[in-house]
Design a protein around this motif. Structure first.
Motif, PDB file in Angstrom:
ATOM      1  N   ASN A 199       0.822  -1.210   0.000  1.00 53.24           N
ATOM      2  CA  ASN A 199       0.000   0.000   0.000  1.00 53.24           C
ATOM      3  C   ASN A 199       0.858   1.263   0.000  1.00 53.24           C
ATOM      4  OD1 ASN A 199      -2.316  -1.527  -0.028  1.00 53.24           O
ATOM      5  ND2 ASN A 199      -2.675  -1.381   2.165  1.00 53.24           N
ATOM      6  N   MET A 200       2.027   1.200   0.613  1.00 49.46           N
ATOM      7  CA  MET A 200       2.953   2.338   0.542  1.00 49.46           C
ATOM      8  C   MET A 200       3.375   2.583  -0.902  1.00 49.46           C
ATOM      9  SD  MET A 200       5.554   1.737   3.732  1.00 49.46           S
ATOM     10  CE  MET A 200       4.995   1.667   5.443  1.00 49.46           C
ATOM     11  N   ILE A 201       3.675   1.497  -1.601  1.00 51.60           N
ATOM     12  CA  ILE A 201       4.108   1.614  -2.994  1.00 51.60           C
ATOM     13  C   ILE A 201       2.973   2.135  -3.864  1.00 51.60           C
ATOM     14  CG2 ILE A 201       4.963   0.322  -4.995  1.00 51.60           C
ATOM     15  CD1 ILE A 201       6.333  -1.576  -3.001  1.00 51.60           C
ATOM     16  N   LEU A 223       4.840  -2.847  -9.303  1.00 51.54           N
ATOM     17  CA  LEU A 223       5.652  -3.343  -8.196  1.00 51.54           C
ATOM     18  C   LEU A 223       4.827  -3.647  -6.953  1.00 51.54           C
ATOM     19  CD1 LEU A 223       8.514  -3.960  -7.167  1.00 51.54           C
ATOM     20  CD2 LEU A 223       8.697  -1.535  -6.505  1.00 51.54           C
ATOM     21  N   ASP A 224       3.757  -2.889  -6.716  1.00 50.29           N
ATOM     22  CA  ASP A 224       2.987  -3.108  -5.479  1.00 50.29           C
ATOM     23  C   ASP A 224       2.420  -4.523  -5.405  1.00 50.29           C
ATOM     24  OD1 ASP A 224       0.973  -2.831  -7.377  1.00 50.29           O
ATOM     25  OD2 ASP A 224       0.043  -1.087  -6.449  1.00 50.29           O
ATOM     26  N   GLY A 225       1.935  -5.036  -6.530  1.00 51.81           N
ATOM     27  CA  GLY A 225       1.398  -6.394  -6.534  1.00 51.81           C
ATOM     28  C   GLY A 225       2.479  -7.438  -6.314  1.00 51.81           C
ATOM     29  N   ALA A 226       3.655  -7.219  -6.912  1.00 49.87           N
ATOM     30  CA  ALA A 226       4.757  -8.163  -6.740  1.00 49.87           C
ATOM     31  C   ALA A 226       5.211  -8.200  -5.283  1.00 49.87           C
ATOM     32  CB  ALA A 226       5.924  -7.776  -7.648  1.00 49.87           C
ATOM     33  N   VAL A 227       5.293  -7.039  -4.651  1.00 44.93           N
ATOM     34  CA  VAL A 227       5.679  -6.988  -3.237  1.00 44.93           C
ATOM     35  C   VAL A 227       4.622  -7.669  -2.377  1.00 44.93           C
ATOM     36  CG1 VAL A 227       6.047  -5.439  -1.272  1.00 44.93           C
ATOM     37  CG2 VAL A 227       7.118  -4.942  -3.477  1.00 44.93           C
ATOM     38  N   PRO A 255       2.894 -11.910   5.593  1.00 43.23           N
ATOM     39  CA  PRO A 255       1.542 -11.417   5.819  1.00 43.23           C
ATOM     40  C   PRO A 255       1.443 -10.463   6.994  1.00 43.23           C
ATOM     41  CG  PRO A 255       1.732 -13.679   6.547  1.00 43.23           C
ATOM     42  CD  PRO A 255       2.998 -13.357   5.819  1.00 43.23           C
ATOM     43  N   ARG A 256       0.614  -9.411   6.807  1.00 40.85           N
ATOM     44  CA  ARG A 256       0.284  -8.508   7.901  1.00 40.85           C
ATOM     45  C   ARG A 256      -1.224  -8.376   8.030  1.00 40.85           C
ATOM     46  NH1 ARG A 256       4.004  -3.199   7.317  1.00 40.85           N
ATOM     47  NH2 ARG A 256       2.626  -2.633   9.027  1.00 40.85           N
ATOM     48  N   SER A 257      -1.937  -9.249   7.329  1.00 43.49           N
ATOM     49  CA  SER A 257      -3.386  -9.172   7.292  1.00 43.49           C
ATOM     50  C   SER A 257      -3.994  -9.579   8.626  1.00 43.49           C
ATOM     51  CB  SER A 257      -3.933 -10.086   6.182  1.00 43.49           C
ATOM     52  OG  SER A 257      -5.335 -10.141   6.235  1.00 43.49           O
ATOM     53  N   ARG A 258      -5.135  -8.977   8.953  1.00 47.72           N
ATOM     54  CA  ARG A 258      -5.889  -9.368  10.142  1.00 47.72           C
ATOM     55  C   ARG A 258      -6.669 -10.647   9.906  1.00 47.72           C
ATOM     56  NH1 ARG A 258      -9.117  -3.867  10.765  1.00 47.72           N
ATOM     57  NH2 ARG A 258      -9.102  -4.209   8.528  1.00 47.72           N
ATOM     58  N   HIS A 259      -6.727 -11.086   8.636  1.00 49.93           N
ATOM     59  CA  HIS A 259      -7.508 -12.279   8.315  1.00 49.93           C
ATOM     60  C   HIS A 259      -6.666 -13.525   8.540  1.00 49.93           C
ATOM     61  CE1 HIS A 259     -10.586  -9.707   6.649  1.00 49.93           C
ATOM     62  NE2 HIS A 259      -9.664  -9.088   5.953  1.00 49.93           N
ATOM     63  N   GLU A 296      -1.061  -9.823   0.036  1.00 52.12           N
ATOM     64  CA  GLU A 296      -2.161  -9.599  -0.898  1.00 52.12           C
ATOM     65  C   GLU A 296      -3.449  -9.428  -0.096  1.00 52.12           C
ATOM     66  OE1 GLU A 296      -1.662 -11.915  -4.901  1.00 52.12           O
ATOM     67  OE2 GLU A 296      -1.211 -13.242  -3.234  1.00 52.12           O
ATOM     68  N   SER A 297      -4.253  -8.461  -0.462  1.00 49.45           N
ATOM     69  CA  SER A 297      -5.481  -8.224   0.283  1.00 49.45           C
ATOM     70  C   SER A 297      -6.514  -7.581  -0.620  1.00 49.45           C
ATOM     71  CB  SER A 297      -5.221  -7.308   1.490  1.00 49.45           C
ATOM     72  OG  SER A 297      -4.887  -5.995   1.062  1.00 49.45           O
ATOM     73  N   ASP A 298      -7.768  -7.721  -0.232  1.00 53.94           N
ATOM     74  CA  ASP A 298      -8.841  -7.066  -0.969  1.00 53.94           C
ATOM     75  C   ASP A 298      -8.713  -5.553  -0.878  1.00 53.94           C
ATOM     76  OD1 ASP A 298      -9.890  -9.504  -1.703  1.00 53.94           O
ATOM     77  OD2 ASP A 298     -11.319  -9.577  -0.037  1.00 53.94           O
ATOM     78  N   LEU A 299      -8.296  -5.051   0.300  1.00 57.24           N
ATOM     79  CA  LEU A 299      -8.131  -3.609   0.456  1.00 57.24           C
ATOM     80  C   LEU A 299      -7.033  -3.089  -0.460  1.00 57.24           C
ATOM     81  CD1 LEU A 299      -8.891  -1.005   1.888  1.00 57.24           C
ATOM     82  CD2 LEU A 299      -7.232  -1.582   3.682  1.00 57.24           C
TER      83      LEU A 299
END
Length: 212
Positions: free
Chosen positions: A29-31, A67-71, A77-81, A88-91
């Motif tokens: 998300n930063m990228i 690049l964001d998708g590749a990263v 993972p940092r997802s809460r799920h 990778e996340s829906d958000l």
């Protein structure tokens, strides 16, 4: 049209960079946000007719968009799920697609502001972008509702990716051409806008066949 063909070529360097960035704390998300920021600066350059600076920033912005998708696929993972295996996340997919469409239309708007003599054709091209964008996203919504799977020809996505004559690669090429040949804005916009309308019509027919 070119996205699937270019994907094997661009995935190799993107994945290599993504592996290097993995563990650095830089998130997808930063990228995405940085890429969008570069797009905003590119638009500002076009307002002041700094066309080649805008061209460089557009290319850098779209590099970040890949690049964001590749990263996301390589980072821990940092997802809460529960059960997440990457970032990778829906958000993240949501941020990516929203920033893409704002970027595309914003660049054309900047041309209209900097060169008001081309405002009519800029409005036409943005109208055509609305057609391709809405037909693309509406199909993805219904496809997700029906549980359709994506063939991932354009790489793994957070949504169903419906192809067409004008996709991301073609749009980037056109934006670059507009920076290099701004005096031919009307002609380029008319041709590409027509192709966008054909893409929209094709997607509507595809939706009728698949959902009717």
């Amino acid at each position: 049209m070119f996205d699937a063909r270019l994907r094997p070529l661009i995935d190799v360097p993107l994945n290599a960079i993504a592996r290097t960035l993995s563990g650095t704390g830089i998130t997808p998300n930063m990228i995405t946000g940085f890429g969008f920021f570069l797009g905003v600066i590119a638009a500002a350059c076009l307002v002041f007719k700094l066309d080649y600076a805008a061209l460089a920033l557009i290319l850098a912005s779209r590099f970040m968009d890949g690049l964001d998708g590749a990263v996301a696929r390589h980072a821990a993972p940092r997802s809460r799920h529960p059960g997440a295996k990457s970032q990778e996340s829906d958000l993240g997919g949501y941020y990516d697609i929203v920033s893409d469409f704002l970027f595309y239309s914003g660049i054309i708007l900047a041309f209209a502001i900097g060169r008001p003599e081309h405002a009519l054709m800029a409005a036409f091209l943005i109208f055509c972008f609305v057609g391709t964008g809405s037909s693309f996203l509406a199909y993805a919504i219904i496809a997700a509702k029906q549980g359709r799977s994506d063939n991932e020809a354009q790489g793994k996505k957070s949504f169903f990716y419906l192809t067409g004559i004008t996709e991301g690669s073609e749009t980037i090429i056109v934006l670059c051409l507009l920076c290099v040949f701004p005096d031919f804005f009307d002609q380029i916009a008319a041709i590409f806008g027509g192709l966008c309308l054909l893409t929209t019509a094709g997607r509507i027919l595809q939706a009728r066949r698949d959902f009717g």
